[in-house]
Structure formats: structure tokens, C-alpha cells
Design an enzyme around this catalytic site. Structure first.
Site, PDB file in Angstrom:
ATOM      1  N   ILE A  14       0.828  -1.201   0.000  1.00 58.75           N
ATOM      2  CA  ILE A  14       0.000   0.000   0.000  1.00 58.75           C
ATOM      3  C   ILE A  14       0.868   1.258   0.000  1.00 58.75           C
ATOM      4  O   ILE A  14       0.550   2.239  -0.668  1.00 58.75           O
ATOM      5  CB  ILE A  14      -0.952  -0.011   1.209  1.00 58.75           C
ATOM      6  CG1 ILE A  14      -2.003  -1.121   1.055  1.00 58.75           C
ATOM      7  CG2 ILE A  14      -1.638   1.343   1.374  1.00 58.75           C
ATOM      8  CD1 ILE A  14      -2.824  -1.370   2.314  1.00 58.75           C
ATOM      9  N   ASP A  33      11.449   3.669   4.720  1.00 56.42           N
ATOM     10  CA  ASP A  33      11.345   2.248   5.054  1.00 56.42           C
ATOM     11  C   ASP A  33      12.601   1.822   5.805  1.00 56.42           C
ATOM     12  O   ASP A  33      13.657   2.447   5.674  1.00 56.42           O
ATOM     13  CB  ASP A  33      11.190   1.390   3.795  1.00 56.42           C
ATOM     14  CG  ASP A  33      10.377   0.126   4.045  1.00 56.42           C
ATOM     15  OD1 ASP A  33       9.174   0.108   3.705  1.00 56.42           O
ATOM     16  OD2 ASP A  33      10.950  -0.835   4.604  1.00 56.42           O
ATOM     17  N   ASP A  56      13.880   3.591  10.851  1.00 56.24           N
ATOM     18  CA  ASP A  56      13.021   2.777  11.711  1.00 56.24           C
ATOM     19  C   ASP A  56      12.097   3.750  12.440  1.00 56.24           C
ATOM     20  O   ASP A  56      12.550   4.530  13.296  1.00 56.24           O
ATOM     21  CB  ASP A  56      13.872   1.995  12.706  1.00 56.24           C
ATOM     22  CG  ASP A  56      13.061   1.165  13.682  1.00 56.24           C
ATOM     23  OD1 ASP A  56      11.823   1.341  13.746  1.00 56.24           O
ATOM     24  OD2 ASP A  56      13.654   0.351  14.416  1.00 56.24           O
ATOM     25  N   VAL A  57      10.816   3.728  12.114  1.00 55.20           N
ATOM     26  CA  VAL A  57       9.899   4.740  12.646  1.00 55.20           C
ATOM     27  C   VAL A  57       9.658   4.600  14.137  1.00 55.20           C
ATOM     28  O   VAL A  57       9.068   5.502  14.758  1.00 55.20           O
ATOM     29  CB  VAL A  57       8.545   4.734  11.897  1.00 55.20           C
ATOM     30  CG1 VAL A  57       8.742   5.052  10.426  1.00 55.20           C
ATOM     31  CG2 VAL A  57       7.809   3.412  12.094  1.00 55.20           C
ATOM     32  N   ASN A  83       2.106   4.816   7.309  1.00 60.39           N
ATOM     33  CA  ASN A  83       1.682   3.515   6.808  1.00 60.39           C
ATOM     34  C   ASN A  83       2.495   2.349   7.380  1.00 60.39           C
ATOM     35  O   ASN A  83       2.012   1.220   7.388  1.00 60.39           O
ATOM     36  CB  ASN A  83       1.782   3.510   5.280  1.00 60.39           C
ATOM     37  CG  ASN A  83       1.595   2.139   4.675  1.00 60.39           C
ATOM     38  OD1 ASN A  83       0.502   1.583   4.692  1.00 60.39           O
ATOM     39  ND2 ASN A  83       2.680   1.566   4.148  1.00 60.39           N
ATOM     40  N   SER A 134      -6.593  -0.250  10.560  1.00 57.50           N
ATOM     41  CA  SER A 134      -6.995  -1.540   9.989  1.00 57.50           C
ATOM     42  C   SER A 134      -8.433  -1.811  10.402  1.00 57.50           C
ATOM     43  O   SER A 134      -8.921  -1.289  11.417  1.00 57.50           O
ATOM     44  CB  SER A 134      -6.098  -2.666  10.509  1.00 57.50           C
ATOM     45  OG  SER A 134      -6.628  -3.941  10.195  1.00 57.50           O
ATOM     46  N   TYR A 147      -1.853  -6.619  17.487  1.00 59.49           N
ATOM     47  CA  TYR A 147      -2.097  -5.898  16.238  1.00 59.49           C
ATOM     48  C   TYR A 147      -3.408  -5.113  16.300  1.00 59.49           C
ATOM     49  O   TYR A 147      -3.451  -3.908  16.015  1.00 59.49           O
ATOM     50  CB  TYR A 147      -2.139  -6.896  15.079  1.00 59.49           C
ATOM     51  CG  TYR A 147      -2.387  -6.249  13.733  1.00 59.49           C
ATOM     52  CD1 TYR A 147      -1.372  -5.582  13.077  1.00 59.49           C
ATOM     53  CD2 TYR A 147      -3.639  -6.323  13.126  1.00 59.49           C
ATOM     54  CE1 TYR A 147      -1.586  -4.988  11.837  1.00 59.49           C
ATOM     55  CE2 TYR A 147      -3.866  -5.732  11.892  1.00 59.49           C
ATOM     56  CZ  TYR A 147      -2.839  -5.076  11.247  1.00 59.49           C
ATOM     57  OH  TYR A 147      -3.066  -4.492  10.029  1.00 59.49           O
ATOM     58  N   LYS A 151      -3.939  -0.946  16.392  1.00 58.38           N
ATOM     59  CA  LYS A 151      -4.671  -0.223  15.354  1.00 58.38           C
ATOM     60  C   LYS A 151      -5.868   0.540  15.932  1.00 58.38           C
ATOM     61  O   LYS A 151      -6.222   1.620  15.441  1.00 58.38           O
ATOM     62  CB  LYS A 151      -5.125  -1.193  14.265  1.00 58.38           C
ATOM     63  CG  LYS A 151      -3.962  -1.803  13.465  1.00 58.38           C
ATOM     64  CD  LYS A 151      -3.101  -0.728  12.813  1.00 58.38           C
ATOM     65  CE  LYS A 151      -2.084  -1.323  11.852  1.00 58.38           C
ATOM     66  NZ  LYS A 151      -1.276  -0.277  11.176  1.00 58.38           N
ATOM     67  N   VAL A 180      -6.692  -6.925   1.815  1.00 63.22           N
ATOM     68  CA  VAL A 180      -6.146  -6.348   0.588  1.00 63.22           C
ATOM     69  C   VAL A 180      -5.272  -7.393  -0.101  1.00 63.22           C
ATOM     70  O   VAL A 180      -4.506  -8.110   0.551  1.00 63.22           O
ATOM     71  CB  VAL A 180      -5.316  -5.079   0.888  1.00 63.22           C
ATOM     72  CG1 VAL A 180      -4.698  -4.513  -0.386  1.00 63.22           C
ATOM     73  CG2 VAL A 180      -6.193  -4.027   1.564  1.00 63.22           C
TER      74      VAL A 180
END
Length: 250
Positions: A14, A33, A56-57, A83, A134, A147, A151, A180
Site C-alpha cells: 500500500i 522504510d 526505523d519509525v 503507513n 486496519s 495488532y 490499530k 487487501v
């Protein structure tokens, strides 16, 4: 000067589809990324208005350095697409604290840190923050306690950002993709899982990366200039069906 978007998790899926759509609309794009090899491969096909930045965010120091490098390269920032994410699935009793922290670090800390670092630049022209949550943040499911919780927290983070940043002309919205058809999903979803999703989704199919990117780029555009604080499920109707037992359709 063209508008500039930062897209995290942009080496594939995405994120990459979103970067390509921004470029097609005349924007410049910073692709972020942690996977340098994949990032280099993706950027090699995108032209001079795109540049990759390794980051690395979940690391505050790296995030601050990344935003500074983007501004040095492009001179402005108009949209931030948070994202980047990780997914680790398994039973609740098998989710140790290290796994929990690892998922939260990327999925929740990442959008927080990136937005904090980007706000000063976004204030200069007004701009948009777009967080990717998500369908798992809207409805519970098995095997994704970390997860799904991360989200759901991103959804609330988006509302906080919209409430507090609106006075600076900064909009914040959230997109919640359903299933997706990414390479990763197709590699791990068995025929039985695919069939079950099709039965539970009113549109009877997976979404595409481009369909999600269409919504992301719209919400970051001037066409969405009065939209903020919204959570939009791009899921083929999956969330709207509630329990949605296929047998009840007969």
C-alpha cells in the site's frame, strides 16, 4: 514548488502504491522504510521527484533525522502518511511482552513520533496527516491481540491529532483497510481463508493496493480540505455487516 508527501512503509504494498499515486498527481515523495534493499529497488523505478530515506519509525532519533533530511532535500512538507506497520498473529496466551512491545513500537509509536517530528513543517503551509489503521482496529478478531489493539489506538490517536492540530490548518484522518490483495496476504492466506473472507465481504472480494491508495491520496488532497478527524474503512463493506454470517444471506 510541488507539494511533498512523506510515506512510511513505502518500499512495497500500500505504501508504494500510495507513493506512485502521489507522483502521478504531481507531488514529490519521500519514501521511508527500514528495508534499505527493497527501498532502493522501489525508488529506482520512480524518477527524480522520489527519494528513499532509511528509517526505523519506532526510533525517535532516526525519525527526527529523517524529517530533517526530507526537508533538506525537498524544502517543505504537505502530507505525512503513517503507513509503516508490523503484524504478528497468534493466540493471546502466546503473545509475550516482547512481541506486544514490538508491535506497539512500530504500529503506534511510529505514527506518534513521525507526526510529532513533522508538525513544525506541516504548520508552515497547512497539511495532512493520514494514519493507516486496519479493520482489526474497528472490530475484534482472533489471533491479533497486539495488532488489533495497536490499530484501535491509532484510530484514537488520529482523533486527538485532528482535535489539537486543526487550529494550525493541519488535518488528520485515518484509513482502515480490510483484506487487501498484497503479495504478503496472498502468500499466507490459504484458499479456505480467501473463500471465508469473500463470503463475509459484501463486495465478495479483496481490495487492491491501488484502491486503498486512491482514498489515501484523496484525503491528503485539497479536495478533502474540510475533512478531518474521520475514520474511513476501505473494506468492501466488511465492517458494516456486523456478525455477517454467510448462512444468513440465503
Amino acid at each position: 514548488m510541488s507539494k511533498v508527501a512523506v510515506v512510511t512503509g513505502a518500499a512495497r504494498g500500500i505504501g508504494l502504491a500510495t507513493a506512485k499515486q502521489f507522483l502521478a498527481k504531481g507531488w514529490s515523495v519521500a519514501l521511508i522504510d527500514w528495508d534499505q534493499a527493497e527501498l532502493d529497488l522501489a525508488c529506482g523505478e520512480l524518477g527524480s521527484e522520489a527519494q528513499g530515506f532509511h528509517c526505523d519509525v519506532s526510533d525517535e532519533v532516526q525519525v527526527q533525522a529523517m524529517i530533517a533530511a526530507v526537508l533538506a532535500r525537498f524544502g517543505r512538507l504537505d502530507a505525512l502518511v503513517n503507513n509503516a506497520g508490523v503484524a504478528e498473529f497468534g493466540p493471546i496466551e502466546d503473545c509475550d511482552f516482547a512481541t506486544w512491545k514490538r508491535v506497539m513500537a512500530t504500529n503506534l509509536d511510529g505514527p506518534f513520533l513521525c507526526t510529532q517530528a513533522a508538525v513544525p513543517a506541516l504548520k508552515e503551509h497547512g497539511g495532512a496527516v493520514l494514519n493507516i489503521a486496519s479493520i482489526s482496529g474497528l472490530r475484534a478478531s482472533t489471533l491479533r491481540v497486539a495488532y488489533g489493539t495497536s490499530k484501535a489506538a491509532v484510530i484514537q490517536l488520529t482523533k486527538q491529532q485532528a482535535a489539537e492540530l486543526g487550529e494550525y490548518g493541519i488535518r488528520a484522518n485515518c484509513v482502515c483497510p480490510g483484506p487487501v490483495r498484497t503479495k504478503l496476504a496472498m502468500a499466507v492466506h490459504s484458499p479456505e481463508i480467501i473463500a471465508a473472507y469473500h463470503d463475509a465481504i459484501p463486495l465478495n472480494r479483496y481490495g487492491s493496493e491501488d484502491e486503498i491508495a486512491n482514498l489515501i491520496t484523496f484525503l491528503c488532497s485539497e479536495e478533502a480540505s474540510y475533512i478531518t478527524g474521520q475514520v474511513v474503512a476501505a473494506d468492501g463493506g466488511f465492517e458494516s455487516t456486523g456478525v455477517g454470517l454467510p448462512a444468513l444471506r440465503e
